[in-house]
Design an enzyme around this catalytic site. Structure first.
Site, short mmCIF file in Angstrom:
data_model
loop_
_atom_site.label_atom_id
_atom_site.label_comp_id
_atom_site.label_asym_id
_atom_site.label_seq_id
_atom_site.Cartn_x
_atom_site.Cartn_y
_atom_site.Cartn_z
N TYR A 1 0.82 -1.21 0.00
CA TYR A 1 0.00 0.00 0.00
C TYR A 1 0.86 1.26 0.00
CZ TYR A 1 -2.94 3.84 1.44
OH TYR A 1 -3.56 5.06 1.50
N HIS B 1 -3.37 16.49 -3.34
CA HIS B 1 -3.78 16.62 -1.94
C HIS B 1 -3.57 18.04 -1.40
CE1 HIS B 1 -4.18 12.36 -2.21
NE2 HIS B 1 -4.26 12.16 -0.91
N ASN C 1 1.15 11.86 5.15
CA ASN C 1 0.59 11.19 6.33
C ASN C 1 1.33 11.69 7.56
OD1 ASN C 1 -0.39 7.79 5.42
ND2 ASN C 1 -1.39 9.74 5.09
N TYR D 1 -17.54 33.42 44.18
CA TYR D 1 -16.76 32.28 43.68
C TYR D 1 -15.66 32.69 42.71
CZ TYR D 1 -20.20 28.92 45.55
OH TYR D 1 -20.99 28.18 46.37
N ARG E 1 -13.05 33.54 45.30
CA ARG E 1 -12.79 32.53 46.32
C ARG E 1 -12.35 31.20 45.72
NH1 ARG E 1 -17.43 30.09 49.79
NH2 ARG E 1 -18.54 31.86 48.90
N GLU F 1 -12.19 6.00 4.58
CA GLU F 1 -11.89 6.73 5.82
C GLU F 1 -13.23 7.12 6.45
OE1 GLU F 1 -9.24 9.78 4.39
OE2 GLU F 1 -7.96 8.27 3.45
#
Length: 501
Positions: free
Chosen positions: A58, A88, A200, A282, A285, A415
């Site tokens: 591959y 790509h 990749n 808060y 604190r 994918e």
């Protein structure tokens, strides 16, 4: 790390701190001897494997993705790899930061140096040539699904190696062909598997993550200091920061935050004066619990990222000593997509609690005038900066939604589950951009409030900050164009670098 002229890629594992030091030092990169040996042995093995093996491999002798069953002849292997990079190269959106570009090149060279990717030595050296000469390939911030690695942005990153695409060099945009000609370099002639090895990998996600960690820790330090200043402005109590409180709930970040605040406020007349109120809201604190949890989250992200940047994340993976080429899924971004989303939620909370402190300071309580001006009504004072902070907090709540919850099928179903880690990494910068605005607004309000406490003095550390800040932004006597003061405060933050140990 000692200031070096060169750092040797492959000489040791990369860490967040080491990468930050390399960037700060501006040192150049070169391959260690061990890295050169690893790269060469892996490439030699792959060449031999390609020559001898009649079984399709591959990405080496086949097409990619759903085209994995298409066999490619030997004389077309270079064309296959070059076509891969060209086809790509689909990153879109906004140009990414130059620091991220340098990190992508550094991280890819380091991953290849581990000796499992089958890339030519000359290809890695050319990547380092680009890094060392401050040549920035043009890459955009969208296009990665964080699944088969960061295909689109990495393709754009490496297009110039073959004389395609664009770069930015000395602030000038040039073609890949022009930059090669300028330096007298020949285009890289890609061999089998090389294009796939370059595309990749998780280096786009990881590079954005490291940049976000650098900027994020700066924000953590800012909010610790400005939170302490707000506590002074609000005439808050020190007891919630005592160590005994932290030790009975001993989260490391909480203990650290209590210690940091005690150190920041050491020597303050304001914090020592007798208080009429028994408790603080808060947002004051619970600073040790909230800021501390953010620190713990950031450290968890750092641990995961350390594993990632020292891993092999391309595919297939070449194992020369085991005589294997294995197709797996190390390019999948799930491990870092999840923690980047976690980091986004954590950073958002810094802004969330900060805006609440800002809101408390303008209520006209504890001896402070309403909206922090002497004549409220005639003057709106600090009324609207709180709106701006609230708008930024609200937007960060959108960005804090986890990108890793989404998946869109790609590559004709091959994918079928993607991490969306590219989006989880890039939205961190948007969160941090908003945090810078929120931090500036808290500093403005806190400084104004402290000045209303005069003649009492805060701690020496805070008084020093006040002195420097007041050189950039004065006390507000009456209404001014607040936008200008916010911008000046943000400029002050850019030069502000303090870490409380």
């Amino acid at each position: 790390m000692e200031k070096l002229e060169y750092f040797e890629i492959g000489s040791c594992d990369l860490t967040y701190s080491l990468v930050e030091e390399i960037l700060k030092s501006g040192c150049k990169l070169k391959l260690s001897e061990e890295a050169r040996l690893n790269i060469k042995k892996c490439r030699d093995f792959l060449d031999k494997k390609t020559d001898e093996n009649t079984v399709p491999v591959y990405g080496v002798t086949t097409g990619f993705g759903s085209l994995c069953n298409k066999h490619i002849s030997r004389d077309e292997l270079t064309t296959l790899q070059e076509n891969l990079i060209k086809s790509h190269s689909c990153s879109v959106g906004k140009l990414i930061d130059k620091v991220v570009i340098k990190l992508m090149m550094m991280l890819k060279a380091h991953a290849i140096s581990l000796g499992y990717s089958g890339v030519q030595l000359s290809t890695v050296e050319r990547i380092l040539d680009f890094y060392n000469n401050d040549i920035y390939p043009v890459v955009y911030d969208r296009g990665s699904l964080g699944a088969s690695g960061d295909l689109a942005p990495l393709a754009n990153l490496f297009l110039p190696l073959i004389g395609e695409g664009e770069v930015i060099y000395q602030d000038k945009r040039m073609t890949g062909k022009e930059i090669l000609e300028l330096f007298g370099w020949q285009p890289v002639r890609l061999q089998s598997k090389e294009g796939l090895a370059l595309l990749n990998g998780t280096q786009f996600m990881s590079a954005n993550g490291i940049k976000a960690l650098i900027d994020g820790w700066h924000m953590v330090n800012c909010f610790d200091l400005f939170g302490a200043m707000s506590l002074e402005a609000y005439d808050g109590r020190i007891e919630p920061f005592w160590d005994c409180i932290q030790q009975v709930r001993p989260h490391p970040g909480q203990i650290e935050t209590g210690r940091i605040f005690r150190k920041i406020l050491d020597g303050s007349q304001i914090i020592k004066q007798e208080k009429e109120h028994v408790q603080d809201p808060y947002s004051f604190r619970c600073i040790p619990q909230v800021h501390g949890a953010v620190k713990d989250a950031m450290r968890h992200v750092t641990e995961v990222l350390h594993i990632e940047i020292n891993s092999v994340t391309d595919n297939p993976t070449v194992f020369p000593y085991q005589d294997m080429v294995v197709s797996g899924g190390n390019f999948h971004g799930e491990p870092i997509a999840l923690v980047f989303d976690y980091m986004g939620v954590a950073l958002h909370e810094l802004g969330n609690i900060s805006e609440r402190r800002v809101a408390q300071l303008i209520l006209g309580k504890r001896g402070l005038p309403e909206f922090l001006v002497a004549k409220p009504g005639l003057n709106s004072g600090f009324m609207i900066p709180q709106y701006a902070a609230a708008a930024c907090v609200s937007q960060n709540k959108m960005y804090a939604w986890p990108a890793s919850c989404d998946s869109i099928v790609s590559s004709n179903g091959q994918e079928d589950l993607v991490s969306m880690g590219g989006n989880s990494s890039t939205k961190l910068h948007k969160i941090i951009d908003n945090l810078k605005i929120i931090a500036a607004i808290e500093l403005m309000n806190a400084a104004q409030g402290i000045d209303f406490r005069r003649p009492l003095k805060s701690s020496p550390l805070i008084e020093n900050i006040m002195e420097n800040y007041r050189k950039a932004v004065p006390f507000v006597e009456e209404d001014v164009v607040m936008e200008d003061y916010i911008k000046k405060t943000m400029e002050f933050l850019d030069t502000f670098d303090i870490v409380i140990e």
